[in-house]
Design an enzyme around this catalytic site. Structure first.
Site, PDB file in Angstrom:
ATOM      1  N   ASN A 163       0.767  -0.980  -0.181  1.00  0.00           N
ATOM      2  CA  ASN A 163      -0.002   0.054  -0.048  1.00  0.00           C
ATOM      3  C   ASN A 163       0.904   1.138  -0.064  1.00  0.00           C
ATOM      4  OD1 ASN A 163      -2.468  -1.719   0.353  1.00  0.00           O
ATOM      5  ND2 ASN A 163      -2.167  -1.654   2.458  1.00  0.00           N
ATOM      6  N   HIS A 189       6.680  -1.053   3.110  1.00  0.00           N
ATOM      7  CA  HIS A 189       6.545  -2.497   3.431  1.00  0.00           C
ATOM      8  C   HIS A 189       5.947  -3.393   2.360  1.00  0.00           C
ATOM      9  CE1 HIS A 189       3.363  -0.302   5.573  1.00  0.00           C
ATOM     10  NE2 HIS A 189       2.824  -1.284   5.339  1.00  0.00           N
TER      11      HIS A 189
HETATM   12  P1  AMP Z   1      -0.436  -0.789   5.995  1.00  0.00           P
HETATM   13  O1  AMP Z   1      -1.624  -0.625   6.234  1.00  0.00           O
HETATM   14  O2  AMP Z   1      -0.036  -1.350   4.532  1.00  0.00           O
HETATM   15  O3  AMP Z   1       0.587   0.285   6.425  1.00  0.00           O
HETATM   16  O4  AMP Z   1       0.209  -1.928   7.152  1.00  0.00           O
HETATM   17  C1  AMP Z   1       0.647  -1.794   8.241  1.00  0.00           C
HETATM   18  C2  AMP Z   1       0.798  -2.971   8.856  1.00  0.00           C
HETATM   19  O5  AMP Z   1       1.608  -3.101   9.967  1.00  0.00           O
HETATM   20  C3  AMP Z   1      -0.793  -3.663   9.334  1.00  0.00           C
HETATM   21  O6  AMP Z   1      -0.814  -4.806   8.992  1.00  0.00           O
HETATM   22  C4  AMP Z   1      -0.313  -3.667  10.847  1.00  0.00           C
HETATM   23  O7  AMP Z   1      -0.875  -4.811  11.696  1.00  0.00           O
HETATM   24  C5  AMP Z   1       1.298  -3.717  11.036  1.00  0.00           C
HETATM   25  N1  AMP Z   1       1.980  -3.169  12.071  1.00  0.00           N
HETATM   26  C6  AMP Z   1       1.718  -1.980  12.878  1.00  0.00           C
HETATM   27  N2  AMP Z   1       2.689  -2.010  13.774  1.00  0.00           N
HETATM   28  C7  AMP Z   1       3.237  -3.203  13.864  1.00  0.00           C
HETATM   29  C8  AMP Z   1       4.266  -3.859  14.955  1.00  0.00           C
HETATM   30  N3  AMP Z   1       4.965  -2.920  15.756  1.00  0.00           N
HETATM   31  N4  AMP Z   1       4.794  -4.808  14.564  1.00  0.00           N
HETATM   32  C9  AMP Z   1       4.351  -5.698  13.525  1.00  0.00           C
HETATM   33  N5  AMP Z   1       3.285  -5.265  12.812  1.00  0.00           N
HETATM   34  C10 AMP Z   1       2.933  -4.135  12.677  1.00  0.00           C
END
Ligand code: AMP
Ligand code: ZN
Length: 136
Positions: free
Chosen positions: A88, A101
C-alpha cells in the site's frame, strides 16, 4: 538513513524486538502483529523510505527476491495453498505506517479473508485515453 520517529525503522534495525523470519544487510521480515492469516509477514527495508515513490530501485528489486525466499519457506513449512503480496502507498491506498513494506499473506482454502477490489467497466476509448495519459 533510519528515522528516530519511525517504528518500522526501529524494528527493521533491531532497536525494537519483533518476530523475525528473515534478515540480511538490507531487509528484515517480521510477523505482522494483526495477522490477516497464519504467517502474515511484512518485508521491511532497513533504510527508511516512506513508500514505493521514495524507494531506491535496488531496494525495490531486492525486496522481491526476499519475498521469493520467504514465500518458498511459507509454502514448505506452513503448507499454505496460496499467497498474496500486498503493498500500500499513501493513506488513500490504505497505508497506515509510512515506511515502505510489503505484506506477505499466506492463503489457505476457506480462510475467510478477502483481498479484493470491485471490478469496474471499461471501453476501448477509455482505456486508450488513460494509456495515453500515463505514457504520453
Ligand atoms: P499498512 O496498512 O499497509 O501500512 O500496513 C501496516 C501493517 O503493519 C498492519 O498490518 C499492522 O498490523 C502492522 N503493524 C503495525 N505496527 C506493527 C508492529 N509494531 N509490529 C508488527 N506489525 C505492525
Ligand atoms: Zn522508517
Amino acid at each position: 538513513m533510519k528515522r528516530d520517529d519511525c517504528i518500522f525503522c526501529k524494528i527493521a534495525n533491531g532497536d525494537v524486538p519483533s518476530k523475525t523470519l528473515f534478515e540480511d544487510e538490507r531487509f528484515r521480515v517480521i510477523l505482522d502483529l494483526a495477522p490477516a492469516t497464519r504467517g502474515h509477514a511484512l518485508i521491511l527495508p532497513k533504510e527508511h523510505a516512506a513508500d514505493l515513490f521514495e524507494l531506491p530501485e535496488e531496494i525495490a528489486s531486492g525486496a522481491l527476491v526476499v519475498a521469493k525466499k520467504v514465500a518458498a519457506k511459507m509454502s514448505e513449512k506452513l503448507h499454505c495453498d496460496g499467497l498474496n503480496l500486498v503493498q500500500n502507498n499513501g493513506e488513500a491506498a490504505g497505508q497506515t505506517v509510512a515506511h515502505f513494506h510489503i505484506h506477505m499473506i499466506p492463503r489457505y482454502r476457506d480462510d475467510g479473508q478477502q483481498i479484493n477490489w470491485i471490478p469496474g467497466g471499461s471501453t476501448e476509448e477509455g482505456l486508450e485515453a488513460v494509456k495515453r495519459e500515463i505514457t504520453g
